[in-house]
Scaffold this motif. Structure first.
Motif, PDB file in Angstrom:
ATOM      1  N   LEU A  48     -12.238 -12.253 -15.116  1.00  0.00           N
ATOM      2  CA  LEU A  48     -11.607 -13.575 -15.187  1.00  0.00           C
ATOM      3  C   LEU A  48     -10.545 -13.723 -14.096  1.00  0.00           C
ATOM      4  N   LYS A  49      -9.813 -12.653 -13.866  1.00  0.00           N
ATOM      5  CA  LYS A  49      -8.763 -12.678 -12.841  1.00  0.00           C
ATOM      6  C   LYS A  49      -9.357 -12.933 -11.459  1.00  0.00           C
ATOM      7  N   PHE A  50     -10.344 -12.104 -11.048  1.00  0.00           N
ATOM      8  CA  PHE A  50     -10.891 -12.247  -9.708  1.00  0.00           C
ATOM      9  C   PHE A  50     -11.745 -13.505  -9.571  1.00  0.00           C
ATOM     10  N   SER A  51     -12.405 -13.886 -10.645  1.00  0.00           N
ATOM     11  CA  SER A  51     -13.154 -15.138 -10.618  1.00  0.00           C
ATOM     12  C   SER A  51     -12.226 -16.301 -10.288  1.00  0.00           C
ATOM     13  N   PHE A  52     -11.064 -16.331 -10.936  1.00  0.00           N
ATOM     14  CA  PHE A  52     -10.083 -17.387 -10.653  1.00  0.00           C
ATOM     15  C   PHE A  52      -9.534 -17.261  -9.237  1.00  0.00           C
ATOM     16  N   ASP A 207     -13.004  -6.708  -3.010  1.00  0.00           N
ATOM     17  CA  ASP A 207     -12.160  -6.810  -4.207  1.00  0.00           C
ATOM     18  C   ASP A 207     -12.965  -7.176  -5.449  1.00  0.00           C
ATOM     19  N   ALA A 208     -14.133  -7.764  -5.244  1.00  0.00           N
ATOM     20  CA  ALA A 208     -14.936  -8.210  -6.387  1.00  0.00           C
ATOM     21  C   ALA A 208     -15.669  -7.062  -7.075  1.00  0.00           C
ATOM     22  N   TYR A 209     -15.752  -5.905  -6.416  1.00  0.00           N
ATOM     23  CA  TYR A 209     -16.504  -4.793  -6.995  1.00  0.00           C
ATOM     24  C   TYR A 209     -15.559  -3.877  -7.770  1.00  0.00           C
ATOM     25  N   PHE A 210     -15.240  -4.298  -8.978  1.00  0.00           N
ATOM     26  CA  PHE A 210     -14.254  -3.607  -9.809  1.00  0.00           C
ATOM     27  C   PHE A 210     -14.884  -2.962 -11.036  1.00  0.00           C
ATOM     28  N   SER A 211     -16.134  -3.314 -11.348  1.00  0.00           N
ATOM     29  CA  SER A 211     -16.748  -2.874 -12.601  1.00  0.00           C
ATOM     30  C   SER A 211     -18.084  -2.195 -12.342  1.00  0.00           C
ATOM     31  N   LYS A 212     -18.502  -1.358 -13.275  1.00  0.00           N
ATOM     32  CA  LYS A 212     -19.841  -0.775 -13.185  1.00  0.00           C
ATOM     33  C   LYS A 212     -20.898  -1.759 -13.697  1.00  0.00           C
ATOM     34  N   ILE A 213     -20.451  -2.893 -14.257  1.00  0.00           N
ATOM     35  CA  ILE A 213     -21.361  -3.965 -14.668  1.00  0.00           C
ATOM     36  C   ILE A 213     -21.567  -4.863 -13.456  1.00  0.00           C
ATOM     37  N   ASN A 214     -22.695  -4.709 -12.780  1.00  0.00           N
ATOM     38  CA  ASN A 214     -22.905  -5.396 -11.509  1.00  0.00           C
ATOM     39  C   ASN A 214     -22.836  -6.910 -11.648  1.00  0.00           C
ATOM     40  N   ASN A 219     -20.807 -12.162 -10.143  1.00  0.00           N
ATOM     41  CA  ASN A 219     -20.457 -13.501 -10.627  1.00  0.00           C
ATOM     42  C   ASN A 219     -18.990 -13.840 -10.380  1.00  0.00           C
ATOM     43  N   SER A 220     -18.149 -12.837 -10.175  1.00  0.00           N
ATOM     44  CA  SER A 220     -16.748 -13.123  -9.885  1.00  0.00           C
ATOM     45  C   SER A 220     -16.578 -13.687  -8.476  1.00  0.00           C
ATOM     46  N   LEU A 221     -17.521 -13.355  -7.586  1.00  0.00           N
ATOM     47  CA  LEU A 221     -17.464 -13.875  -6.230  1.00  0.00           C
ATOM     48  C   LEU A 221     -17.743 -15.369  -6.207  1.00  0.00           C
ATOM     49  N   PHE A 225     -17.154 -18.886  -0.763  1.00  0.00           N
ATOM     50  CA  PHE A 225     -16.395 -17.850  -0.060  1.00  0.00           C
ATOM     51  C   PHE A 225     -17.348 -16.849   0.595  1.00  0.00           C
ATOM     52  N   TYR A 226     -18.337 -16.397  -0.159  1.00  0.00           N
ATOM     53  CA  TYR A 226     -19.271 -15.388   0.350  1.00  0.00           C
ATOM     54  C   TYR A 226     -20.028 -15.927   1.558  1.00  0.00           C
ATOM     55  N   PHE A 227     -20.483 -17.164   1.473  1.00  0.00           N
ATOM     56  CA  PHE A 227     -21.268 -17.758   2.548  1.00  0.00           C
ATOM     57  C   PHE A 227     -20.427 -17.916   3.818  1.00  0.00           C
ATOM     58  N   ILE A 228     -19.225 -18.468   3.666  1.00  0.00           N
ATOM     59  CA  ILE A 228     -18.357 -18.678   4.830  1.00  0.00           C
ATOM     60  C   ILE A 228     -17.943 -17.344   5.441  1.00  0.00           C
ATOM     61  N   ARG A 229     -17.634 -16.370   4.584  1.00  0.00           N
ATOM     62  CA  ARG A 229     -17.267 -15.041   5.071  1.00  0.00           C
ATOM     63  C   ARG A 229     -18.416 -14.426   5.881  1.00  0.00           C
ATOM     64  N   SER A 230     -19.638 -14.616   5.427  1.00  0.00           N
ATOM     65  CA  SER A 230     -20.804 -14.057   6.122  1.00  0.00           C
ATOM     66  C   SER A 230     -21.004 -14.703   7.487  1.00  0.00           C
ATOM     67  N   ILE A 231     -20.658 -15.979   7.609  1.00  0.00           N
ATOM     68  CA  ILE A 231     -20.765 -16.656   8.902  1.00  0.00           C
ATOM     69  C   ILE A 231     -19.782 -16.046   9.894  1.00  0.00           C
ATOM     70  N   PHE A 232     -18.537 -15.851   9.456  1.00  0.00           N
ATOM     71  CA  PHE A 232     -17.538 -15.232  10.323  1.00  0.00           C
ATOM     72  C   PHE A 232     -17.967 -13.814  10.719  1.00  0.00           C
TER      73      PHE A 232
END
Length: 630
Positions: A48-52, A207-214, A219-221, A225-232
């Protein structure tokens, strides 16, 4: 001024709520694959924290320019509504962009177990194929309809917010010192939104990879953000240069370790020996190893009479990666488009070697030749005869991916027979088993789902092809090879990569030449051509990173995805992210526990192996070290 800020705040929350709605939708989509009882409360709270934080970051970025314009209007007491309308339309464009990415991400994630990223621009030259794919596949069409509905209601909602803002807006002025206080407080809030804290570095994908539950990690990502980051990442010049380790070290490591383990397998029938056999290589679309069984009666028969490799991994996430690895024996390197890169780089290829042995060479493609640069790649690799959509009758083109597999095979028979007195090497790139599935309307399936029908028809086409060629004289002197480009993602993977998407079948079928066997040794798509050529009497130099699986064995296999290096042995899965984070899992026992610190020596060995292989591949190809015959 307070009404201006209220207007922006409402839009800010519209972004946040929208992102959360899509994440809740993902929970419903993957509901049957998620065991909620196994999710630790602590992990869910961190989710919930990282999702927000990720959603908040994008909401802040999307509203910062309107915020600056708002302060500009207030500090300079501009009365006109032109700036306000500019803000409104700017927010609408960004909101529609966010809706587009979030809806497209649903279908993309279901297929690739990864968020939408900059690799989609690799298909920019094939817009017509993508357009057909969207309108012919039910899942993509659902996403498109959902997008249109959301944009329609979003437009009305944003207009309503704006109209209410205009009605309540007043021209009263706030004292200058209060404006500066508001400016300072707003700056602090946005600073925290951009960085997520005062002390830590800015938010990043790692930072999104905090759990062993993939699923929680993914889903927290935020998809935007992921798409724009990949472009850069894609346009960053530093990412164009691969420097995983020292070139000399990598080359020496490969030279010492790649062909060091001998493990000879006797495969020829007693009355046979290596000869100038014909070779037919079928690269099967999306034929996952785990789908071999009830849905594939014809492949089952071929397996019973052939050499079946049960532990083969492919060369990446997409068809382009699988085709490249299979034909060249080299791995794809992160986000580099392998077929395009191969077409502009110089490589003395296996098909060229085969032609020099007086073979006729063919490459049969179901779809358009310019899709994924496939035709350009095939010709650069040395195939003398390339057939694709433009060579087929218009009435036989029935889908986004051109002709169906059955036609692809049947149409080629007359072509092969014209020069059957000369040995030949023929490659088929099928497409029927890819959504939207290219299946003739007159094909009667006994299955309900589109995916099952796709596999069934692909298998039927192969069975029909083998039955027909078995009556030709050249059948007895032909080695048939069946390998998948990649598998399929089944449900919610417990790892960052889907093993069902990367584990593929490899079958060598020549009942008049080879003894049937089932082989469990570890292998890669890189090994396909060296293994095939070992069965012939051809002179060739193996300048690839593949081995002959019938005479050697691998300790590890490897590949790279958009942002990861992956290495496997027969029990463990090693993942190294681009930020240098390392993970180790016992995939044979489906363990989601990171065992990196319990098996540090194994992890180090897998790290050195995979980075050395990728660095060597990059160096050899980009410095034309394998461009000529030795």
């Amino acid at each position: 001024m307070k009404h201006n800020l209220t207007f922006l705040l409402k839009n800010y929350f519209v972004f946040l709520i929208t992102f959360q709605v899509f994440k809740i939708l993902n929970f419903f989509i993957f509901f049957s694959q998620i065991n909620f009882s196994e999710i630790p409360v602590k992990d869910f709270l961190v989710y919930l924290k990282f999702s927000f934080l990720f959603d908040n970051l994008i909401a802040a970025y999307f509203t910062v320019i309107p915020l600056i314009l708002t302060f500009f209007i207030e500090f300079f007491t501009i009365k006109t509504e032109v700036f306000l309308r500019v803000i409104l339309y700017f927010l609408k464009i960004l909101y529609f962009f966010a809706l587009l990415l979030c809806t497209a991400d649903i279908s993309y994630f279901l297929y690739f177990n990864s968020h939408l990223n900059a690799t989609i621009f690799d298909w920019a030259n094939s817009f017509d194929v993508i357009f057909k794919m969207i309108f012919q596949d039910k899942m993509y069409l659902f996403s498109l309809i959902l997008l249109i509905i959301l944009i329609f209601f979003a437009n009305k909602f944003l207009n309503k917010i704006y109209q209410k803002f205009l009605l309540k807006r007043d021209n009263s002025q706030i004292k200058l010192k209060f404006k500066f206080i508001l400016l300072f407080l707003t700056f602090i809030i946005y600073f925290l939104s951009f960085r997520a804290s005062f002390t830590k570095k800015p938010l990043n994908i790692g930072d999104a990879y905090f759990s062993k539950i993939n699923f929680l990690n993914q889903n927290s990502l935020n998809p935007v953000f992921y798409f724009i980051r990949s472009i850069f990442d894609k346009i960053d010049s530093e990412n164009q240069k691969i420097s995983l380790c020292d070139n000399d070290f990598a080359l020496k490591y490969v030279e010492k370790n790649l062909h060091s383990q001998v493990d000879s397998v006797k495969v020829f029938l007693e009355n046979q020996k290596p000869d100038r056999y014909n070779v037919i290589l079928v690269i099967m679309e999306s034929m996952a190893l785990e789908k071999i069984g009830e849905l594939t009666p014809n492949l089952n028969k071929i397996i019973e009479k052939g050499i079946f490799f049960r532990n083969i991994f492919n060369g990446g996430s997409f068809t382009k990666n699988g085709v490249y690895a299979t034909i060249t024996g080299f791995p794809s390197i992160f986000q580099e488009h392998p077929l395009y890169a191969a077409a502009i780089l110089n490589q003395y290829s296996f098909p060229q070697m085969i032609r020099e042995n007086f073979y006729e060479t063919y490459f049969f493609i179901a779809h358009k030749g310019d899709f994924d640069y496939t035709e350009m790649f095939a010709r650069k690799m040395g195939f003398a005869n390339v057939f694709c959509e433009k060579n087929y009758p218009a009435e036989k083109i029935i889908g986004a991916y051109g002709v169906d597999d059955n036609f692809l095979f049947e149409n080629s028979l007359e072509i092969l027979n014209q020069n059957s007195e000369k040995p030949f090497f023929a490659v088929y790139l099928t497409a029927s088993n890819h959504p939207p599935y290219t299946i003739p309307q007159n094909f009667k399936s006994k299955y309900k789902t589109e995916r099952e029908k796709g596999i069934e028809f692909a298998d039927f086409s192969i069975g029909n092809f083998i039955e027909k060629v078995s009556h030709y004289q050249w059948f007895a002197k032909t080695i048939f090879v069946f390998v998948a480009d990649h598998g399929i993602t089944e449900g919610n993977s417990i790892y960052e990569i889907s093993l069902t998407h990367h584990k593929i079948p490899l079958i060598i079928f020549a009942p008049k030449i080879l003894k049937p066997q089932k082989i469990k040794k570890l292998g890669s798509q890189l090994d396909v051509m060296p293994t095939i050529l070992s069965l012939t009497n051809l002179k060739f130099q193996n300048n690839s990173l593949g081995i002959n699986l019938l005479g050697e064995k691998r300790r590890f296999t490897f590949f790279s995805t958009y942002d990861k290096i992956v290495c496997l042995d027969t029990n463990f899965l090693f993942i190294k992210r681009r930020d240098n984070t390392k993970l180790l899992f016992d995939y044979q026992n489906f363990s989601a526990n990171n065992l990196i610190f319990k098996n540090i020596n194994l992890a180090d060995s897998m790290d050195i192996f995979s980075t050395s292989m990728l660095q060597s591949a990059y160096f050899l190809l980009h410095n034309s070290k394998i461009s000529q015959k030795k």
